[in-house]
Scaffold this motif. Structure first.
Motif, PDB file in Angstrom:
ATOM      1  N   ILE A  22      -8.710   8.011  46.136  1.00 61.89           N
ATOM      2  CA  ILE A  22      -8.718   9.460  45.730  1.00 61.89           C
ATOM      3  C   ILE A  22      -9.323   9.491  44.362  1.00 61.89           C
ATOM      4  CG2 ILE A  22      -7.571  11.497  44.905  1.00 61.89           C
ATOM      5  CD1 ILE A  22      -5.326  10.336  46.901  1.00 61.89           C
ATOM      6  N   ALA A  23      -9.076   8.431  43.300  1.00 60.74           N
ATOM      7  CA  ALA A  23      -9.709   8.386  42.034  1.00 60.74           C
ATOM      8  C   ALA A  23     -11.424   8.336  42.151  1.00 60.74           C
ATOM      9  CB  ALA A  23      -9.076   7.216  41.261  1.00 60.74           C
ATOM     10  N   LEU A  24     -11.714   7.344  43.196  1.00 61.56           N
ATOM     11  CA  LEU A  24     -13.178   7.138  43.267  1.00 61.56           C
ATOM     12  C   LEU A  24     -13.967   8.516  43.987  1.00 61.56           C
ATOM     13  CD1 LEU A  24     -13.221   3.484  44.461  1.00 61.56           C
ATOM     14  CD2 LEU A  24     -13.983   4.381  42.383  1.00 61.56           C
ATOM     15  N   ALA A  25     -13.002   9.152  44.885  1.00 62.10           N
ATOM     16  CA  ALA A  25     -13.740  10.303  45.298  1.00 62.10           C
ATOM     17  C   ALA A  25     -13.589  11.446  44.395  1.00 62.10           C
ATOM     18  CB  ALA A  25     -13.000  10.183  47.026  1.00 62.10           C
ATOM     19  N   MET A  29     -16.152  15.101  44.253  1.00 62.38           N
ATOM     20  CA  MET A  29     -15.615  16.686  44.522  1.00 62.38           C
ATOM     21  C   MET A  29     -15.630  17.551  43.251  1.00 62.38           C
ATOM     22  SD  MET A  29     -12.450  15.542  47.017  1.00 62.38           S
ATOM     23  CE  MET A  29     -11.662  14.366  45.710  1.00 62.38           C
ATOM     24  N   LEU A  30     -15.451  16.805  41.981  1.00 54.46           N
ATOM     25  CA  LEU A  30     -15.409  17.726  40.967  1.00 54.46           C
ATOM     26  C   LEU A  30     -16.857  18.227  40.311  1.00 54.46           C
ATOM     27  CD1 LEU A  30     -12.639  16.334  38.640  1.00 54.46           C
ATOM     28  CD2 LEU A  30     -12.475  18.350  40.075  1.00 54.46           C
ATOM     29  N   ILE A  31     -17.867  17.206  40.444  1.00 56.96           N
ATOM     30  CA  ILE A  31     -19.043  17.869  40.049  1.00 56.96           C
ATOM     31  C   ILE A  31     -20.011  18.476  40.849  1.00 56.96           C
ATOM     32  CG2 ILE A  31     -21.397  16.775  39.571  1.00 56.96           C
ATOM     33  CD1 ILE A  31     -19.801  14.207  38.578  1.00 56.96           C
ATOM     34  N   TYR A  32     -19.713  18.354  42.347  1.00 53.77           N
ATOM     35  CA  TYR A  32     -20.460  19.048  43.418  1.00 53.77           C
ATOM     36  C   TYR A  32     -20.094  20.620  42.958  1.00 53.77           C
ATOM     37  CZ  TYR A  32     -21.779  21.223  47.499  1.00 53.77           C
ATOM     38  OH  TYR A  32     -22.386  22.174  48.605  1.00 53.77           O
ATOM     39  N   THR A  33     -21.188  21.436  42.994  1.00 57.09           N
ATOM     40  CA  THR A  33     -21.332  22.818  42.913  1.00 57.09           C
ATOM     41  C   THR A  33     -22.055  23.526  44.012  1.00 57.09           C
ATOM     42  OG1 THR A  33     -23.165  22.801  41.509  1.00 57.09           O
ATOM     43  CG2 THR A  33     -20.880  22.739  40.358  1.00 57.09           C
ATOM     44  N   THR A  74     -26.589   9.336  37.211  1.00 58.09           N
ATOM     45  CA  THR A  74     -25.536   9.437  38.215  1.00 58.09           C
ATOM     46  C   THR A  74     -24.291   8.452  37.869  1.00 58.09           C
ATOM     47  OG1 THR A  74     -27.067   9.933  40.229  1.00 58.09           O
ATOM     48  CG2 THR A  74     -24.728   9.081  40.681  1.00 58.09           C
ATOM     49  N   ILE A  75     -24.610   7.167  37.432  1.00 59.42           N
ATOM     50  CA  ILE A  75     -23.800   6.217  37.210  1.00 59.42           C
ATOM     51  C   ILE A  75     -23.006   6.707  35.869  1.00 59.42           C
ATOM     52  CG2 ILE A  75     -24.947   4.681  35.701  1.00 59.42           C
ATOM     53  CD1 ILE A  75     -22.476   3.514  38.170  1.00 59.42           C
ATOM     54  N   MET A  76     -23.809   7.218  35.079  1.00 66.47           N
ATOM     55  CA  MET A  76     -23.123   7.873  33.652  1.00 66.47           C
ATOM     56  C   MET A  76     -21.935   8.997  33.948  1.00 66.47           C
ATOM     57  SD  MET A  76     -22.732   8.587  30.628  1.00 66.47           S
ATOM     58  CE  MET A  76     -22.450   9.890  29.189  1.00 66.47           C
ATOM     59  N   THR A  77     -22.562   9.911  34.798  1.00 68.36           N
ATOM     60  CA  THR A  77     -21.665  10.854  35.131  1.00 68.36           C
ATOM     61  C   THR A  77     -20.416  10.340  36.081  1.00 68.36           C
ATOM     62  OG1 THR A  77     -23.368  12.281  35.225  1.00 68.36           O
ATOM     63  CG2 THR A  77     -21.261  12.993  36.248  1.00 68.36           C
ATOM     64  N   PHE A  78     -20.777   9.455  36.816  1.00 64.64           N
ATOM     65  CA  PHE A  78     -19.531   8.766  37.669  1.00 64.64           C
ATOM     66  C   PHE A  78     -18.392   8.240  36.562  1.00 64.64           C
ATOM     67  CE2 PHE A  78     -17.893   5.558  40.541  1.00 64.64           C
ATOM     68  CZ  PHE A  78     -17.241   6.130  41.324  1.00 64.64           C
ATOM     69  N   ILE A  79     -18.889   7.286  35.680  1.00 63.48           N
ATOM     70  CA  ILE A  79     -17.987   6.535  34.889  1.00 63.48           C
ATOM     71  C   ILE A  79     -17.162   7.447  33.992  1.00 63.48           C
ATOM     72  CG2 ILE A  79     -17.889   4.716  33.102  1.00 63.48           C
ATOM     73  CD1 ILE A  79     -20.110   3.181  34.468  1.00 63.48           C
ATOM     74  N   LEU A  80     -18.047   8.197  33.325  1.00 65.53           N
ATOM     75  CA  LEU A  80     -17.574   9.382  32.634  1.00 65.53           C
ATOM     76  C   LEU A  80     -16.200  10.224  33.082  1.00 65.53           C
ATOM     77  CD1 LEU A  80     -17.526  10.901  29.650  1.00 65.53           C
ATOM     78  CD2 LEU A  80     -19.135  12.423  30.583  1.00 65.53           C
ATOM     79  N   THR A  81     -16.683  10.674  34.266  1.00 66.27           N
ATOM     80  CA  THR A  81     -15.537  11.366  35.206  1.00 66.27           C
ATOM     81  C   THR A  81     -14.444  10.525  35.398  1.00 66.27           C
ATOM     82  OG1 THR A  81     -17.370  12.678  36.153  1.00 66.27           O
ATOM     83  CG2 THR A  81     -15.131  13.083  36.878  1.00 66.27           C
ATOM     84  N   TYR A  90       0.135  10.619  35.657  1.00 65.85           N
ATOM     85  CA  TYR A  90       0.354  10.263  37.094  1.00 65.85           C
ATOM     86  C   TYR A  90      -1.005  10.148  37.757  1.00 65.85           C
ATOM     87  CZ  TYR A  90       4.917  12.120  35.872  1.00 65.85           C
ATOM     88  OH  TYR A  90       6.186  12.363  35.200  1.00 65.85           O
ATOM     89  N   THR A  91      -1.990   9.319  37.062  1.00 69.00           N
ATOM     90  CA  THR A  91      -3.348   9.175  37.604  1.00 69.00           C
ATOM     91  C   THR A  91      -3.357   7.803  37.549  1.00 69.00           C
ATOM     92  OG1 THR A  91      -4.505   9.856  35.740  1.00 69.00           O
ATOM     93  CG2 THR A  91      -4.406  11.266  37.289  1.00 69.00           C
ATOM     94  N   PHE A  92      -4.717   7.381  38.212  1.00 71.34           N
ATOM     95  CA  PHE A  92      -4.948   5.835  38.164  1.00 71.34           C
ATOM     96  C   PHE A  92      -6.371   5.809  37.605  1.00 71.34           C
ATOM     97  CE2 PHE A  92      -6.889   2.250  40.211  1.00 71.34           C
ATOM     98  CZ  PHE A  92      -6.352   1.189  39.444  1.00 71.34           C
ATOM     99  N   THR A  93      -6.547   4.825  36.749  1.00 79.86           N
ATOM    100  CA  THR A  93      -8.230   4.684  36.115  1.00 79.86           C
ATOM    101  C   THR A  93      -8.931   3.771  37.018  1.00 79.86           C
ATOM    102  OG1 THR A  93      -7.065   5.513  33.965  1.00 79.86           O
ATOM    103  CG2 THR A  93      -9.300   4.515  34.089  1.00 79.86           C
ATOM    104  N   PRO A  94      -9.721   3.825  37.905  1.00 74.67           N
ATOM    105  CA  PRO A  94     -10.396   2.644  38.262  1.00 74.67           C
ATOM    106  C   PRO A  94     -11.235   1.774  37.520  1.00 74.67           C
ATOM    107  CG  PRO A  94     -10.670   4.872  39.663  1.00 74.67           C
ATOM    108  CD  PRO A  94     -10.301   5.038  38.249  1.00 74.67           C
TER     109      PRO A  94
END
Length: 226
Positions: A22-25, A29-33, A74-81, A90-94
């Motif tokens: 879920i954390a990787l996906a 899901m958040l960036i898509y507009t 893309t990799i910058m946005t992915f890691i930052l998010t 109650y979350t997990f940091t990949p």
């Protein structure tokens, strides 16, 4: 029973589903507009931030390196998010997992090296030996530069993992101390809680900086091979 502080970095499960999936996906899901003919404020802010970051990242690169703008952003946005989402309760940091960070660092580093060897082999190999090197030092310097080249992906992955892991451990220790001290002195507990809030703000800055540094180092490796 003493709690193991490193248990927080193990991927928990909910309803039999590992939270790391879920954390990787979540960033996608958040960036898509939804495509719009007239962009709203959120889309305009995202576009402005992406263009500003891309312009700054591509400025020192020559024209062949500009083709890497989309993968780097893309990799910058992915890691930052992922870094920012991992600060929520109650979350997990990949990105606290070295295996994931190495899985991101090694392919990108290897791609820059292979591209340099294919397109500009003379320039890529020239970095292995500085000009004007004495004859006796040539074998030693080549070995040192080779080791330095091979250790780059390890430095990328370990830097990201170590900084995020250290911050999460400090937040866990201070929050545990706050809950414990609240039973004895409300004043000291309030001071530690204030420290925890300041540390959380610092961790937000670290999450942003580490994502930027990861991408910036990749662009520097790319600059040497284009």
């Amino acid at each position: 029973m003493t709690m193991n502080l490193f248990d927080q970095f193990m991927s928990p499960q909910m309803l039999g589903i590992p939270l790391i999936i879920i954390a990787l996906a979540a960033p996608t899901m958040l960036i898509y507009t939804k495509p719009r003919l007239v962009p709203n404020r959120t889309t305009m802010i995202q576009t402005w931030l992406m263009l500003t970051f891309t312009k700054q990242l591509m400025l020192p690169l020559n024209k062949p390196g500009h083709a890497w703008s989309l993968p780097l952003v893309t990799i910058m946005t992915f890691i930052l998010t992922m870094n920012l989402l991992g600060l929520l309760p109650y979350t997990f940091t990949p990105t606290t997992q070295l295996s994931l960070n190495m899985g991101l660092a090694v392919p990108f580093w290897l791609a820059t090296v292979l591209m340099g060897l294919r397109n500009t082999p003379s320039n890529s190999l020239a970095h292995m030996l500085p000009p004007g090197t004495p004859l006796l030092l040539i074998p030693i310097l080549i070995i040192i530069e080779t080791i330095s080249l091979l250790i780059r992906p390890l430095a990328l992955g370990v830097r990201l993992t170590a900084n995020l892991t250290a911050g999460h451990l400090l937040m866990t220790l201070i929050s545990t101390a706050t809950m414990t001290l609240a039973q004895f002195s409300n004043t000291i507990a309030l001071l530690t809680a204030t420290l925890l809030v300041l540390l959380t703000i610092l961790e937000i800055a670290v999450a942003v900086i580490q994502a930027y540094v990861f991408t910036l180092l990749l662009s520097l490796y790319l600059q040497e091979n284009t």
